[in-house]
Design a protein around this motif. Structure first.
Motif, short mmCIF file in Angstrom:
data_model
loop_
_atom_site.label_atom_id
_atom_site.label_comp_id
_atom_site.label_asym_id
_atom_site.label_seq_id
_atom_site.Cartn_x
_atom_site.Cartn_y
_atom_site.Cartn_z
N TYR A 179 -2.69 2.18 -4.34
CA TYR A 179 -2.24 3.56 -4.23
C TYR A 179 -3.33 4.37 -3.52
O TYR A 179 -4.49 4.34 -3.92
N VAL A 180 -2.92 5.07 -2.47
CA VAL A 180 -3.87 5.83 -1.65
C VAL A 180 -3.44 7.29 -1.62
O VAL A 180 -2.30 7.61 -1.29
N LYS A 181 -4.38 8.18 -2.01
CA LYS A 181 -4.12 9.62 -1.93
C LYS A 181 -4.41 10.09 -0.51
O LYS A 181 -5.43 9.72 0.09
N SER A 182 -3.52 10.90 0.02
CA SER A 182 -3.68 11.47 1.35
C SER A 182 -3.11 12.88 1.30
O SER A 182 -2.98 13.44 0.21
N ILE A 234 0.87 -1.17 0.00
CA ILE A 234 0.00 0.00 0.00
C ILE A 234 0.91 1.22 0.00
O ILE A 234 1.74 1.39 0.89
N SER A 235 0.76 2.04 -1.02
CA SER A 235 1.62 3.21 -1.21
C SER A 235 0.79 4.48 -1.03
O SER A 235 -0.17 4.70 -1.76
N TYR A 236 1.18 5.28 -0.04
CA TYR A 236 0.48 6.53 0.25
C TYR A 236 1.24 7.69 -0.38
O TYR A 236 2.45 7.82 -0.19
N HIS A 237 0.53 8.51 -1.16
CA HIS A 237 1.10 9.69 -1.80
C HIS A 237 0.21 10.89 -1.51
O HIS A 237 -1.00 10.77 -1.38
N CYS A 238 0.83 12.07 -1.44
CA CYS A 238 0.08 13.29 -1.21
C CYS A 238 -0.69 13.66 -2.47
O CYS A 238 -0.12 13.77 -3.55
N GLY A 239 -1.99 13.83 -2.33
CA GLY A 239 -2.84 14.21 -3.45
C GLY A 239 -2.66 15.66 -3.85
O GLY A 239 -3.13 16.08 -4.90
N ILE A 285 -9.89 8.28 -3.97
CA ILE A 285 -8.70 8.18 -3.12
C ILE A 285 -7.89 6.91 -3.34
O ILE A 285 -6.67 6.93 -3.27
N ILE A 286 -8.55 5.80 -3.63
CA ILE A 286 -7.88 4.50 -3.68
C ILE A 286 -7.87 3.96 -5.11
O ILE A 286 -8.91 3.87 -5.75
N LYS A 287 -6.69 3.59 -5.57
CA LYS A 287 -6.53 2.94 -6.88
C LYS A 287 -5.71 1.67 -6.67
O LYS A 287 -4.73 1.68 -5.93
N ALA A 288 -6.11 0.59 -7.32
CA ALA A 288 -5.40 -0.67 -7.20
C ALA A 288 -4.78 -1.06 -8.53
O ALA A 288 -5.38 -0.86 -9.59
N ASP A 289 -3.57 -1.60 -8.46
CA ASP A 289 -2.88 -2.11 -9.64
C ASP A 289 -2.63 -3.60 -9.42
O ASP A 289 -1.68 -3.98 -8.71
N PRO A 290 -3.48 -4.46 -9.99
CA PRO A 290 -3.34 -5.90 -9.76
C PRO A 290 -2.05 -6.47 -10.35
O PRO A 290 -1.54 -7.47 -9.86
N VAL A 291 -1.50 -5.84 -11.37
CA VAL A 291 -0.27 -6.33 -11.99
C VAL A 291 0.90 -6.23 -11.02
O VAL A 291 1.69 -7.16 -10.89
N THR A 292 1.01 -5.10 -10.32
CA THR A 292 2.11 -4.91 -9.36
C THR A 292 1.70 -5.25 -7.93
O THR A 292 2.50 -5.12 -7.01
N ASP A 293 0.44 -5.66 -7.73
CA ASP A 293 -0.11 -5.99 -6.41
C ASP A 293 0.09 -4.81 -5.45
O ASP A 293 0.55 -4.98 -4.32
#
Length: 80
Positions: free
Chosen positions: A51-54, A3-8, A40-48
């Motif tokens: 991505y969460v915007k915060s 789970i990768s948190y990035h500033c939106g 806010i939440i996007k999933a990439d099944p290829v890279t498992d």
């Protein structure tokens, strides 16, 4: 899953965590509406990876969201 948190706001990487299973209650996602989840939440099944915007601490301060007089806002790093 990662789970990768990035500033939106500024795009800065805030944190990355690795979990065996996504627990929406522990991560606080259960409080989000359907529209908020889509934004806010996007999933990439290829890279498992999820991505969460915060907001990073710098943007929280610049936006005036960290008012020292408000005791209900803890002075910690936010993940989501």
């Amino acid at each position: 899953m990662k789970i990768s948190y990035h500033c939106g706001c500024c795009g800065e990487s805030i944190a990355e965590i690795k979990v065996d299973q996504v627990d929406e209650v522990k991560l606080g996602f259960d409080c989000l509406t359907g529209d908020e989840r889509q934004d806010i939440i996007k999933a990439d099944p290829v890279t498992d990876t999820m991505y969460v915007k915060s907001l990073c601490d710098s943007c929280i301060e610049v936006l005036g969201l960290a008012d020292e007089q408000q005791l209900w806002i803890p002075k910690t790093n936010y993940l989501h």
